[in-house]
Design a protein around this motif. Sequence first.
Motif, PDB file in Angstrom:
ATOM      1  N   ILE A  85      27.541  52.445  36.562  1.00 43.43           N
ATOM      2  CA  ILE A  85      28.547  51.410  36.328  1.00 43.43           C
ATOM      3  C   ILE A  85      28.883  51.388  34.843  1.00 43.43           C
ATOM      4  N   ASN A  86      30.152  51.548  34.515  1.00 45.83           N
ATOM      5  CA  ASN A  86      30.559  51.526  33.110  1.00 45.83           C
ATOM      6  C   ASN A  86      31.493  50.356  32.843  1.00 45.83           C
ATOM      7  N   ALA A 145      30.031  55.798  41.460  1.00 43.19           N
ATOM      8  CA  ALA A 145      30.337  55.316  40.116  1.00 43.19           C
ATOM      9  C   ALA A 145      31.351  54.185  40.219  1.00 43.19           C
ATOM     10  N   VAL A 146      31.081  53.110  39.506  1.00 42.83           N
ATOM     11  CA  VAL A 146      32.036  52.013  39.377  1.00 42.83           C
ATOM     12  C   VAL A 146      32.514  52.021  37.931  1.00 42.83           C
ATOM     13  N   LEU A 147      33.805  52.219  37.746  1.00 39.09           N
ATOM     14  CA  LEU A 147      34.350  52.414  36.409  1.00 39.09           C
ATOM     15  C   LEU A 147      35.428  51.372  36.114  1.00 39.09           C
ATOM     16  N   TRP A 194      40.938  58.289  41.133  1.00 36.13           N
ATOM     17  CA  TRP A 194      41.643  57.481  42.130  1.00 36.13           C
ATOM     18  C   TRP A 194      41.370  57.930  43.557  1.00 36.13           C
ATOM     19  N   GLU A 195      41.185  59.223  43.749  1.00 36.68           N
ATOM     20  CA  GLU A 195      41.075  59.789  45.095  1.00 36.68           C
ATOM     21  C   GLU A 195      39.637  59.968  45.569  1.00 36.68           C
ATOM     22  N   MET A 196      38.680  59.782  44.688  1.00 34.84           N
ATOM     23  CA  MET A 196      37.285  60.065  45.044  1.00 34.84           C
ATOM     24  C   MET A 196      36.686  58.893  45.822  1.00 34.84           C
ATOM     25  N   GLU A 197      36.144  59.190  46.994  1.00 32.49           N
ATOM     26  CA  GLU A 197      35.579  58.142  47.845  1.00 32.49           C
ATOM     27  C   GLU A 197      34.349  57.495  47.215  1.00 32.49           C
ATOM     28  N   ASN A 198      33.651  58.247  46.376  1.00 32.17           N
ATOM     29  CA  ASN A 198      32.428  57.721  45.763  1.00 32.17           C
ATOM     30  C   ASN A 198      32.677  57.174  44.352  1.00 32.17           C
ATOM     31  N   VAL A 199      33.912  56.767  44.100  1.00 32.78           N
ATOM     32  CA  VAL A 199      34.268  56.124  42.844  1.00 32.78           C
ATOM     33  C   VAL A 199      35.038  54.844  43.140  1.00 32.78           C
ATOM     34  N   THR A 200      34.675  53.776  42.456  1.00 31.50           N
ATOM     35  CA  THR A 200      35.435  52.534  42.507  1.00 31.50           C
ATOM     36  C   THR A 200      36.083  52.321  41.145  1.00 31.50           C
ATOM     37  N   VAL A 201      37.406  52.215  41.152  1.00 27.08           N
ATOM     38  CA  VAL A 201      38.179  52.029  39.919  1.00 27.08           C
ATOM     39  C   VAL A 201      38.637  50.580  39.827  1.00 27.08           C
ATOM     40  N   THR A 202      38.383  49.943  38.696  1.00 25.92           N
ATOM     41  CA  THR A 202      38.959  48.621  38.424  1.00 25.92           C
ATOM     42  C   THR A 202      39.668  48.682  37.074  1.00 25.92           C
ATOM     43  N   PRO A 203      40.719  47.879  36.877  1.00 28.71           N
ATOM     44  CA  PRO A 203      41.631  48.033  35.731  1.00 28.71           C
ATOM     45  C   PRO A 203      41.190  47.311  34.453  1.00 28.71           C
ATOM     46  N   HIS A 204      40.003  47.636  33.950  1.00 30.26           N
ATOM     47  CA  HIS A 204      39.497  47.059  32.707  1.00 30.26           C
ATOM     48  C   HIS A 204      39.597  45.525  32.737  1.00 30.26           C
ATOM     49  N   HIS A 205      39.058  44.953  33.799  1.00 29.57           N
ATOM     50  CA  HIS A 205      39.158  43.496  33.935  1.00 29.57           C
ATOM     51  C   HIS A 205      37.801  42.808  34.079  1.00 29.57           C
ATOM     52  N   SER A 206      36.726  43.514  33.782  1.00 32.76           N
ATOM     53  CA  SER A 206      35.402  42.903  33.959  1.00 32.76           C
ATOM     54  C   SER A 206      35.195  41.699  33.046  1.00 32.76           C
ATOM     55  N   ALA A 207      35.911  41.650  31.924  1.00 33.52           N
ATOM     56  CA  ALA A 207      35.719  40.551  30.979  1.00 33.52           C
ATOM     57  C   ALA A 207      36.720  39.412  31.174  1.00 33.52           C
ATOM     58  N   ILE A 208      37.656  39.582  32.084  1.00 24.55           N
ATOM     59  CA  ILE A 208      38.709  38.580  32.239  1.00 24.55           C
ATOM     60  C   ILE A 208      38.146  37.290  32.831  1.00 24.55           C
ATOM     61  N   SER A 209      38.554  36.181  32.234  1.00 20.84           N
ATOM     62  CA  SER A 209      38.104  34.870  32.686  1.00 20.84           C
ATOM     63  C   SER A 209      39.080  33.824  32.169  1.00 20.84           C
ATOM     64  N   ASP A 210      39.224  32.730  32.891  1.00 22.09           N
ATOM     65  CA  ASP A 210      40.071  31.648  32.402  1.00 22.09           C
ATOM     66  C   ASP A 210      39.432  30.916  31.226  1.00 22.09           C
ATOM     67  N   ASN A 211      38.167  31.238  30.949  1.00 23.83           N
ATOM     68  CA  ASN A 211      37.482  30.650  29.794  1.00 23.83           C
ATOM     69  C   ASN A 211      37.500  31.560  28.569  1.00 23.83           C
ATOM     70  N   TYR A 212      38.210  32.675  28.647  1.00 25.25           N
ATOM     71  CA  TYR A 212      38.203  33.680  27.585  1.00 25.25           C
ATOM     72  C   TYR A 212      38.671  33.089  26.254  1.00 25.25           C
ATOM     73  N   GLN A 213      39.880  32.562  26.214  1.00 21.48           N
ATOM     74  CA  GLN A 213      40.416  32.056  24.951  1.00 21.48           C
ATOM     75  C   GLN A 213      39.642  30.857  24.396  1.00 21.48           C
ATOM     76  N   PRO A 214      39.285  29.869  25.224  1.00 22.60           N
ATOM     77  CA  PRO A 214      38.502  28.759  24.670  1.00 22.60           C
ATOM     78  C   PRO A 214      37.197  29.207  24.019  1.00 22.60           C
ATOM     79  N   ARG A 215      36.524  30.186  24.619  1.00 16.66           N
ATOM     80  CA  ARG A 215      35.267  30.668  24.034  1.00 16.66           C
ATOM     81  C   ARG A 215      35.518  31.414  22.719  1.00 16.66           C
TER      82      ARG A 215
END
Length: 316
Positions: A224-225, A249-251, A266-287
């Motif tokens: 996981i990266n 792999a989760v990337l 994108w095509e690999m069954e053993n890969v999960t792609v997410t769009p660089h959103h692991s840090a996104i939160s509605d509390n981001y800016q206040p923090r």
Amino acid sequence: MKVLSTGKLKTTIKDHLKENYPELTFQFFSSMGEAEPYLSEAEVLLTYGEDVNDTLIQKATQLKWIMVLSAGLERMPLQAIKEKNILLTNARGIHRIPMAEYTLSVMLQVARDTKVVLANESSKIWKKKTPIREITGSTIGIIGTGAIGSEIARVAKTFRIKTLGVNRSGHKVEHFDEIYKNEDLLTMLPKCDFVISVLPSTNETMNYFKKEQFLAMKDSGVFINIGRGDTVKEQDLIDALNENQLAHAVLDVFKNEPLDPSHPFWEMENVTVTPHHSAISDNYQPRAIEIFEHNLRQYQNRLNDYKNVIDPDRGY
């Protein structure tokens, strides 16, 4: 004192800053393009760190402090900032809660084969038997034992997970059962069911994960990266996945973003792609603004208890 912001701050935050610091002149913009004509007058700059370059630093003749409202600094002109002796701070640590939640959620998704389950749902396929496993009692290895890595380890304890960590010196960190030095990484990897990278982008971490590291992992292991994309030699990861040297792999981060539609991930069954959103939160800016306000009080009162001061030579 003029404070210039190039980030798209919430109206409530802008109002809060103007109300609580009436002695300061705030200029809020949605982009550096809009803000540039006023940059030469700014003493403090609020930025997400992706819109500053050497030329702009030279134009900012009054600039004394840059507050980066994110953790990533790979696009910052660190040498120019160092040469002009500009104080540089960032929002390191504000991501720990959303990124820990993301990490545990994708661990559960992989363990419960959610990618296949959702595909079956979309195709209206009722398939009860899928290779589901538990994460309780497993072992994770976290490379990067700072605020984010430590929070992942803390949350993982809820599932009675054994937590191993890697940092530069091998110093002990709360919530970790064992800590390894960087040079002992290959000793740790074979013990892990999940390997989680929280590494920043620096000269030292470039291609940190390559063929040797993937070979050392369990063939049932999951990588996981959530750190930075350039810490992984992508072709080596593709080869390892194709050769079943690890299971999945989760990337969330990549060398080039957004990820090109033609990229094999994108095509690999053993890969999960997410769009660089692991840090996104509605509390981001206040923090992030909370850290800014702490540092602002230090700056105004000529104190030195700043949070998250960045060493331009190291990049963190």
